[in-house]
Scaffold this active site. Structure first.
Site, PDB file in Angstrom:
ATOM      1  CG  ASP A   1     -13.540  -2.536   0.084  1.00 13.85           C
ATOM      2  OD1 ASP A   1     -12.919  -3.613  -0.034  1.00 13.85           O
ATOM      3  OD2 ASP A   1     -13.258  -1.510  -0.560  1.00 13.85           O
TER       4      ASP A   1
ATOM      5  CD  GLU B   1      -2.429  -1.613   2.546  1.00 13.72           C
ATOM      6  OE1 GLU B   1      -3.578  -2.084   2.561  1.00 13.72           O
ATOM      7  OE2 GLU B   1      -1.731  -1.446   3.567  1.00 13.72           O
TER       8      GLU B   1
END
Length: 247
Positions: free
Chosen positions: A128, A8
Site C-alpha cells: 500500500d 469491505e
C-alpha cells in the site's frame, strides 16, 4: 486479466471508505453473502474480501467471513488483520483461497517468507503506497520502504501475487493514475494485482496492456453502480483480442 470484485466489511455490513477513514465509512444496504453469490453468478473467478474490523483487532465479522467463504461459490482472497502465523493458518484452515499480508511483512519478513513457501499459491503480499512509501497498520503508519525496495526484499519469495494499492488515487476522487502501479509491476518478479485505480472500463483496458499486471481489484464502482461486474469482466476478457490488420 483477472477481475477481483471486492467487498469491505465493517460491523457486519458492506462499506467503502471516504478518503481512507475507517471512522467515516459509507454503508451499502446489501446482503454480503448474496452479493458474493451474485458475483459468482456473473462469472467472477475470484473475489477479494477485506475485514476492516480485523484491521483494528476486532473479531466482529468472523462468522460472516466464514459464511462468505463457505457459500460464495468462488474462492476468496482474504485481507485484514493478518498479523500472526496463527491467524493466517486459521483462515487457510477455514477455506480462504488466499491470504493477503501487509503489516506483518514489514514487521517479520522472515515469517512471511516461510509462510509463502509453506503455502504455495496462497500468500499474497500487500504493498500500500502513499506519497512514495509503503504504509502499514491499515494505512496509518508510514514505513521507511519505497515500494520497489519492499518488493525487492522478497524477490525470491513464491507469493501468489502482489496487491499494489495507489492510496493517493484510492483516496481522491480523481481519474486513476497508473504510473505508480505500472512502475512497480515492471520491477516485480511476481504478477501484480492493481488496486485503487479502477473507476471506468477504460481503466481496465489500460491496465490490461501494462506488463506484469495479472488482475485488478474493483470495489467502490460496483457498489455505486457506475460499473457492472458483467461489463468489467467482458472488457478484461477481450482486452487482448487480436485486431485485424487492414491493407
Amino acid at each position: 486479466m483477472r477481475i477481483y470484485p471486492t467487498m469491505e466489511l465493517q460491523n457486519g455490513r458492506c462499506v467503502t471508505l471516504d478518503k481512507g477513514r475507517l471512522e467515516n465509512a459509507m454503508i451499502w444496504h446489501v446482503d454480503p453473502v448474496e452479493t458474493a453469490r451474485s458475483w459468482s453468478a456473473a462469472g467472477a473467478e475470484w473475489m477479494h474480501l477485506t475485514d476492516f474490523d480485523a484491521i483494528e483487532g476486532r473479531d466482529t465479522n468472523v462468522e460472516l467471513v466464514e459464511e462468505i467463504i463457505r457459500s460464495a461459490e468462488l474462492p476468496v482472497q482474504l485481507a485484514g488483520g493478518m498479523r500472526s502465523r496463527e491467524r493466517i493458518e486459521h483462515w487457510i484452515d477455514k477455506g480462504a483461497g488466499r491470504i493477503v499480508i501487509g503489516t506483518l511483512a514489514a514487521l517479520d519478513p522472515h515469517l512471511v517468507k516461510e509462510l509463502a513457501k509453506l503455502y504455495p499459491d496462497q500468500i499474497v503480499l500487500a504493498v500500500d503506497v502513499w506519497q512514495g512509501y509503503v504504509m502499514t497498520e491499515g494505512w496509518r503508519t508510514q514505513s521507511a520502504f519505497t515500494p520497489e525496495a519492499f518488493i525487492e526484499a522478497f524477490h525470491d519469495t513464491p507469493f501468489a501475487a502482489i496487491v499494489v494499492t495507489d492510496i493517493d488515487s484510492e483516496m481522491e476522487d480523481v481519474e486513476a493514475q497508473l504510473g505508480l502501479i505500472s512502475g512497480v509491476a515492471e520491477k516485480s518478479r511476481t504478477p501484480v494485482i492493481a488496486s485503487g485505480v479502477v473507476r471506468t472500463t477504460d481503466d481496465i483496458s489500460r491496465l490490461a496492456y501494462i506488463s506484469n499486471i495479472s488482475g485488478a481489484i474493483v470495489s467502490r464502482a460496483l457498489f455505486r453502480k457506475t460499473l457492472t461486474l458483467e461489463d468489467v469482466l467482458e472488457v478484461a476478457k477481450t482486452a487482448h483480442e487480436p485486431v485485424a490488420q487492414f491493407q
